[in-house]
Design a protein around this motif. Structure first.
Motif, PDB file in Angstrom:
ATOM      1  N   GLU A 100      -7.913  -6.226   1.680  1.00 14.79           N
ATOM      2  CA  GLU A 100      -7.814  -5.559   0.368  1.00 14.79           C
ATOM      3  C   GLU A 100      -9.593  -4.615  -0.221  1.00 14.79           C
ATOM      4  O   GLU A 100     -10.145  -5.297  -0.045  1.00 14.79           O
ATOM      5  CB  GLU A 100      -7.872  -5.966  -1.168  1.00 14.79           C
ATOM      6  N   LYS A 134     -11.851  -1.853  -1.193  1.00  9.40           N
ATOM      7  CA  LYS A 134     -11.752  -0.574  -2.354  1.00  9.40           C
ATOM      8  C   LYS A 134     -12.728   0.444  -1.831  1.00  9.40           C
ATOM      9  O   LYS A 134     -13.804  -0.177  -1.273  1.00  9.40           O
ATOM     10  CB  LYS A 134     -11.685  -1.094  -3.340  1.00  9.40           C
ATOM     11  N   THR A 155      -7.954   1.860  -4.191  1.00 14.24           N
ATOM     12  CA  THR A 155      -7.666   0.151  -3.681  1.00 14.24           C
ATOM     13  C   THR A 155      -6.809   1.001  -2.578  1.00 14.24           C
ATOM     14  O   THR A 155      -5.921   1.247  -3.234  1.00 14.24           O
ATOM     15  CB  THR A 155      -7.071  -0.228  -4.495  1.00 14.24           C
ATOM     16  N   THR A 171     -11.616   5.500  -7.566  1.00 10.70           N
ATOM     17  CA  THR A 171     -11.694   3.875  -7.122  1.00 10.70           C
ATOM     18  C   THR A 171     -10.386   4.128  -6.386  1.00 10.70           C
ATOM     19  O   THR A 171      -9.025   4.366  -7.083  1.00 10.70           O
ATOM     20  CB  THR A 171     -12.085   2.953  -7.988  1.00 10.70           C
TER      21      THR A 171
END
Length: 374
Positions: A305, A307, A298, A296
């Protein structure tokens, strides 16, 4: 090109659940030509199934020959078997830990025909993490690396596998254990049973793969500042290690492993937090072939934000085996050879030395002040 002819030494769980199935899957590049286990009946059973010679003595198998490479999957220190194979000019793939002490590896040259296994180094998610880390400025941008492992009993992880147990006669096991005890006592400078077991089973045997992964990503940790082990009346216990990640002083790391026999499933998270976001690996149990590791990523885009999640079902152990084939056939260097293995043993000894100091256990650990031991 003809398949690489290999012999397999040690026919326990990893051989039955991981290596032998993958070697059979990749018959295009591998051919199993012999097997060996201290339990002769067990070796002969698997030998009949594979239609190959079976042995209970690795030296006798290597003297008989008929193969070019040896895959070593036994328990304990592998140094003697590795040296025996290298002396006979075989190529060697050895599961970690390679040895309990640096002294055991004296005489093995840096260009030895030796590859030390660490499947996490060959996981496609690890490769992608390296690429993403490069995009944000590399190791110097890292603020913190955290590794957390929740480890159920091996028995509970292997309920699906129906692996057959290897049961060598007690006399042969006693000889092997006595040899390992002698090496551990020499490496740690103590006869403390608890310290020897912590080092062999929890540090080298428990987080050794993580030490190798950290080395691949960032190099050997610069310091070992703190080590805790708890609870005192449980074995294997939990362990926590922390320190400075890089020699430059940038970034720290935290490594935690909790052995929880009845925990529902194995979980391992490797999180790298940097100036611009985070990279997080989620590893599943290594016994499930082609179970995807998740990466993942980020990051921030404007006020958002973001992801991005990546999963790849390519099997890390299979990629490791293919890398071994390329090492033999094309002399492509492995990610971990003798120098890397020595570095990982040194890191493990720094951890156990710090714990001995914290716990008040007198010890004179083999790895002394050279290389900046903390």
């Amino acid at each position: 090109m003809d398949p690489l002819r290999v012999a397999v030494v040690g026919l326990g769980v990893m051989a039955q659940v991981v290596y032998l199935p993958l070697l059979a899957r990749r018959r295009d590049v591998f051919k199993v030509c012999a097997v060996c286990d201290l339990d002769r009946n067990h070796a002969e059973t698997l030998g009949r199934e594979l239609s190959v010679p079976a042995y209970d003595d690795a030296a006798a198998m290597m003297d008989a020959g008929g193969f070019e490479a040896v895959i070593i999957l036994t328990a304990g220190s592998h140094a003697r078997l590795v040296k025996d194979a290298l002396d006979r000019r075989y190529w060697v793939l050895c599961e970690s830990p390679l040895a309990y002490s640096r002294a055991e590896l004296n005489g093995i040259p840096g260009d030895a025909r030796l590859m030390v296994g660490c499947a996490k180094q060959y996981d496609p998610a690890t490769y992608r993490l390296q690429e993403e880390l490069h995009k944000v400025g590399g190791a110097g941008a890292v603020r913190q690396m955290d590794i957390s492992i929740l480890h159920p009993s091996d028995e509970s992880q292997l309920l699906f596998a129906r692996a057959r147990a290897s049961r060598p006669v007690s006399e042969r096991l006693a000889v092997q254990r006595e040899a390992d005890d002698e090496v551990l006592t020499a490496a740690l400078g103590t006869d403390s049973e608890r310290l020897r077991r912590l080092y062999a089973q929890v540090v080298l045997g428990g987080v050794g793969q993580e030490l190798a992964l950290m080395r691949l990503l960032f190099g050997v940790p610069a310091t070992v500042d703190h080590v805790s082990v708890w609870p005192a009346d449980v074995f294997p216990p939990s362990i926590e290690v922390s320190g400075v990640l890089l020699d430059s002083g940038c970034g720290r790391y935290g490594l935690r492993r909790h052995c929880l026999p009845s925990y529902p499933a194995y979980h391992e998270t490797v999180a790298v937090h940097h100036e611009h976001g985070s990279l997080e690996l989620d590893f599943l149990t290594p016994y499930l072939l082609n179970a995807p590791t998740t990466l993942t990523v980020t990051s921030r885009v404007g006020t958002t934000e973001r992801k991005a999640v990546y999963r790849d079902i390519a099997e890390a152990f299979e990629r490791q085996l293919i890398a071994f084939n390329r090492f033999v056939t094309e002399e492509e260097p492995p990610l971990t050879g003798i120098e890397g293995a020595l570095a990982d043993i040194g890191a493990a000894q720094r951890i156990i030395r710090r714990y001995a100091e914290w716990a008040g256990i007198p010890a004179k650990v083999e790895r002394a002040e050279e290389e900046g031991a903390q």
